[in-house]
Every structure is written in structure tokens, then in C-alpha cells.
Design an enzyme around this catalytic site. Structure first.
Site, PDB file in Angstrom:
ATOM      1  CG  HIS A 141      -0.652  -9.563 -17.383  1.00 52.42           C
ATOM      2  ND1 HIS A 141      -0.681 -10.840 -17.575  1.00 52.42           N
ATOM      3  CD2 HIS A 141      -0.118  -9.666 -15.972  1.00 52.42           C
ATOM      4  CE1 HIS A 141      -0.366 -11.883 -16.728  1.00 52.42           C
ATOM      5  NE2 HIS A 141       0.170 -11.070 -15.502  1.00 52.42           N
ATOM      6  CG  HIS A 142       3.715 -11.934 -21.611  1.00 52.40           C
ATOM      7  ND1 HIS A 142       3.074 -12.183 -23.102  1.00 52.40           N
ATOM      8  CD2 HIS A 142       5.035 -12.307 -21.499  1.00 52.40           C
ATOM      9  CE1 HIS A 142       4.173 -12.796 -23.607  1.00 52.40           C
ATOM     10  NE2 HIS A 142       5.149 -12.610 -23.040  1.00 52.40           N
ATOM     11  CB  SER A 143      -2.719 -12.699 -19.670  1.00 56.91           C
ATOM     12  OG  SER A 143      -3.180 -11.433 -19.000  1.00 56.91           O
ATOM     13  CG  ASN A 301       0.474 -13.824 -25.338  1.00 55.10           C
ATOM     14  OD1 ASN A 301       1.640 -13.340 -25.251  1.00 55.10           O
ATOM     15  ND2 ASN A 301      -0.596 -13.388 -24.435  1.00 55.10           N
TER      16      ASN A 301
END
Length: 472
Positions: A141-143, A301
Site C-alpha cells: 500500500h502507498h501508506s 513515504n
């Protein structure tokens, strides 16, 4: 109540959770596909080896826990029911097991949301790939990851290199914030009347150019609009050494050349659709890595972004490359990326609730100013192996969201440079046109780069005089 391994998500990480929650049509999983030579490993062997490698990163055994009413940021907590087998899937391609059937499987994987009740990653072992090969699709997941840390995650599933081994639990050695107790939460709440106005003023001052670019509608284009749940995927492969040859010839960066090829792809797509590729038609989101080298294996990120206009109105490939180089140089010197980074740090000091509400409001606002995304990630330079088998290729794949009907990820690996193009299934049945335009754009630049200097026309020689280093 906090546990010993609970840490808050950083503001940008939690923002991707909020963004996914705001739109039932999107799945924010970032992926990388390793195409590997030889026979597929046995299931027990693969699962056992992966279990051993998970010991090097606590985050892969943690899930996201949200607080009631979002009074505090979501936190990573140990999954009490963690089972590595839950995160491994096996699939076999139908005959003929070629690139197209693999791309269809990748598109299906990109459309599926990761299970929030468990750690937000998954790998799929793909059998029956033609020419005695198999594939490993790793999604997170981008999180949990950005482009750089996502590739590092895939590397961690490969055989170890003595000079590039991650330390045990690297998450614990970098800026992870312990989930707050009630006293800290109350303090943040009491400071809201002071901190929120400062946050808003800082945001308006630092990011006014980006906000205006996002809110201001671009010229009408089929590239921006509602998207469905299904996806399409296609990839383009090229030679990194040839791209660097172009860079050396014209004094530009690899990233400039990549964006010039992307511009060629979108120019071809719009022309085939009967749309005029005017200079104001395509503003593109370009993520910029802010990750220090010592945080390579930290799963989070560390990105900012630029929003340049792509000069799709320019037909000449050299003139188009020069225009992109000038615009990217101006963006880099503007300090916008650093301002965004400071803004994210400021957001981390606020109570989570108003930040979450702001993200939800922005996600529901139908942005019309951005038409596409292109992210360029420097991949592994060394040759990767999986259980001794050579990794032949790496293909990147990124999600789409916020009315962006296409997104392009670019990844280097050894001397390979791969463009992975994701599209909305219903609105981009012609996604192959972007791929064709990228191939042609790079071929045109390479052909012009190899023209002897004395025979070159002035548009070719002009970029040679730029005082710019050639780097990715």
C-alpha cells in the site's frame, strides 16, 4: 493505549489511507514485477525463505490501527494473527504465457485492494511464463511505501548481497513517532487555536503555485475524468545506456529524456483521439524523492512533487526535450519541493483530525488541473537473484486516483529502463498508443543523438551547449 511496537503513520502515509477511503473505485497499491529465469521454487521452500527474510523488518508484520473519530493519527501495530502464507498467492498464466497475458494479470492485481485487517503487502508467484520463466509480483500500500522503498521491499525478497544487507528492524532507527498517549493528544487539541492558523498561513504561502495549478482547470482533455474499478497495464522496455547516450549528446538528465518520451506518448494518444495537443492541455504530477541514502530500507513515504506542463504541442523531439529540460530546471530551483516537505513536517505537529478532514475534502474535490502522473525511480544496479535464479527484468506498476486516467512509472535495473503504464479500463482502451509513442520518442532522440556534430541541424546542437550534468 499504546503497545511497544506501535508508531504513528507519518502525515503523507496516513494521507494515502484517507485518499483510498474517499473513493471506492481506487486501490492504492504500488507494485513491482520481477521476471525470473528457470523453474518456480516449491511452495514450502518459498514460504520458508520469505518467513526468514521478514525478520529484517518489523513493519511487514504490522497492520494499521485507526483511533475512534480519528482523534489521533493511525498507528502501525503488530498483527496478532500474522501468517506469512496469507500474503503469498500463486497464479498460473494461461497459454501462451506471453507478455500480454502477464500484463492482464498485473492489471487485475492493481485493481484489488489490500486487506486492511492485516499488513498491507502481498506477493504473487506467477507460473507458466513463456521461455522457461516465472514472475514475482510484489505489491504494498502507498501508506507503507513510495517508489524507492517499494523497490527496496522487492529487493529484500531477493537473495542477499554482502554489501547491501539491511540492518535488523531498520524502521526503529529512523523518524517513526510513537503513538501518542492521551496527555499528548489533549495537549495537541488545546494548541489547535494557535497551530491551525499557522498551518494554514504556511500552506498558502509555501504552496500557492501548486494549489493554483491543481485547482485551475486545464484545457479540456479526455485524460482527466471519472475512473472505474478495473485497470489496464502495458510496459515498454528500452536501454538505459542508450538513454544516457542521448543525455550526453544534449547535456540533459535521464529524467528529462524520460519525460520527453512520456510527452511523445501522450501527444500520439491525443492526436489519435482527434484532440489537439495544445501546450496547456497536460499538466503532469512528477513525484520527487526526498529520501536520504541511509533510509533506503525504511518503509514509508519521503516524496514531494512537481507539476510541470508537458510540451505536447511541440512536434520536434529535440525542441521538446529542450523545453522540458528548461522547465524542470526552473522547478528544481524554485524551492517548492522543500516547501512541501516543511509543510508535511508542520502537519505532523497538528492533531490528526483536522488534517484528515482536509485530505478527505480535497479528495472529494474534482480536480481538473492535472492530467497524468509520471514517477521515475532509480532501481538496483546490481544483478538480483531469487533462490539463485537470475532476475531478468523489473517492471514497475503504480495506481491511478484523483481523476487521473493514466499513470506511468519508470524504473531502471542494470542496463534496462522500463516504463509501466497503468490505465483505467473503460476510458483507456487505447493505452498501447502511449507505449508506442514512448518507444518512438526515445528512438527519435537516439537517432538524432548519433548524427555527427558537423551534419546536425541547429535544434540538435543547441542542447549540447547546456551546462548540465547527465544524471538520473
Amino acid at each position: 493505549m499504546t503497545g511497544p511496537n506501535m508508531t504513528e503513520l507519518r502525515p503523507l502515509d496516513s494521507g494515502f489511507i484517507e485518499l483510498e477511503d474517499s473513493d471506492r473505485h481506487i486501490s492504492l497499491g504500488i507494485g513491482a514485477v520481477a521476471i525470473i529465469s528457470g523453474a518456480v521454487p516449491k511452495r514450502a521452500e518459498f514460504t520458508g525463505a520469505l518467513t526468514e527474510r521478514l525478520a529484517h523488518n518489523t513493519r511487514l508484520r504490522q497492520r494499521v490501527r485507526r483511533t475512534p473519530l480519528d482523534l489521533a493519527a493511525p498507528a502501525w501495530e503488530d498483527d496478532p494473527n500474522f501468517n506469512v502464507a496469507r500474503h503469498i498467492r500463486w497464479a498460473a498464466l494461461p497459454e501462451p504465457g506471453d507478455a500480454q497475458t502477464l500484463f492482464e494479470l498485473i492489471a487485475t492485481e492493481l485493481a484489488e485492494r489490500l486487506d486492511r485487517d492485516h499488513p498491507l503487502w502481498q506477493c504473487t508467484v506467477v507460473e507458466n511464463l513463456a521461455d522457461d520463466r516465472w514472475a514475482l509480483i510484489v505489491r504494498a500500500h502507498h501508506s507503507l511505501v513510495d517508489g524507492v522503498s517499494g523497490i527496496s521491499l522487492l529487493e529484500s525478497f531477493c537473495d542477499r548481497d554482502a554489501d547491501d544487507t539491511p540492518a535488523d528492524n531498520p524502521q526503529q532507527n529512523h523518524e517513526n513517532r510513537t503513538a501518542p498517549g492521551w496527555f499528548e493528544l489533549a495537549t495537541k487539541t488545546l494548541r489547535m487555536p494557535l497551530d491551525v492558523p499557522r498551518f494554514v498561513v504556511g500552506a498558502l504561502r509555501s504552496l500557492a503555485p501548486i494549489a493554483i495549478a491543481t485547482i485551475s482547470p486545464a484545457a479540456g482533455s479526455s485524460l482527466n475524468g471519472p475512473i472505474g474499478r478495473q485497470r489496464r497495464y502495458v510496459a515498454v522496455r528500452t536501454s538505459l545506456s542508450e538513454v544516457r547516450e542521448v543525455g550526453a549528446a544534449f547535456g540533459v538528465t535521464v529524467n528529462d529524456i524520460v519525460l520527453a518520451a512520456v510527452a511523445a506518448g501522450y501527444r500520439r494518444l491525443l492526436l489519435r483521439r482527434g484532440e489537439e495537443p495544445t501546450g496547456d492541455k497536460l499538466r503532469i504530477l512528477v513525484p520527487v524523492s526526498m529520501r536520504p541514502t541511509d533510509a533506503k530500507y525504511v518503509l514509508d513515504n519521503r516524496i514531494s512533487a512537481m507539476l510541470p506542463q508537458l510540451p505536447i504541442d511541440i512536434a520536434d523531439p529535440i525542441e521538446r526535450l529542450g523545453r522540458i529540460h528548461d522547465r524542470m530546471t526552473a522547478h528544481k530551483s524554485s524551492g517548492t519541493a522543500q516547501a512541501e516537505n516543511s509543510l508535511l513536517s508542520m502537519a505532523g505537529r497538528l492533531p490528526f483530525a483536522p488534517v484528515a478532514w482536509a485530505v478527505r475534502l480535497a479528495a472529494h474535490f474534482p480536480q481538473r488541473g492535472v492530467g497524468a502522473l509520471a514517477t521515475n525511480v532509480a532501481g538496483p544496479r546490481r544483478e538480483l537473484t531469487v533462490y539463485g535464479a537470475k532476475v531478468l527484468e523489473l517492471l514497475p506498476c503504480v495506481p491511478i486516483a484523483m481523476r487521473l486516467r493514466t499513470a506511468i512509472a519508470i524504473l531502471s535495473y542494470g542496463d534496462h529502463l522500463a516504463f509501466g503504464i497503468t490505465g483505467d479500463y473503460d476510458t483507456t482502451p487505447d493505452i498501447d498508443l502511449i507505449a508506442d509513442g514512448i518507444r518512438e520518442g526515445i528512438a527519435e532522440l537516439l537517432a538524432r543523438a548519433t548524427i555527427p556534430r558537423q551534419d546536425a541541424a541547429s535544434p540538435l546542437t543547441a542542447p549540447r551547449d547546456r551546462n548540465t550534468s547527465t544524471r538520473g
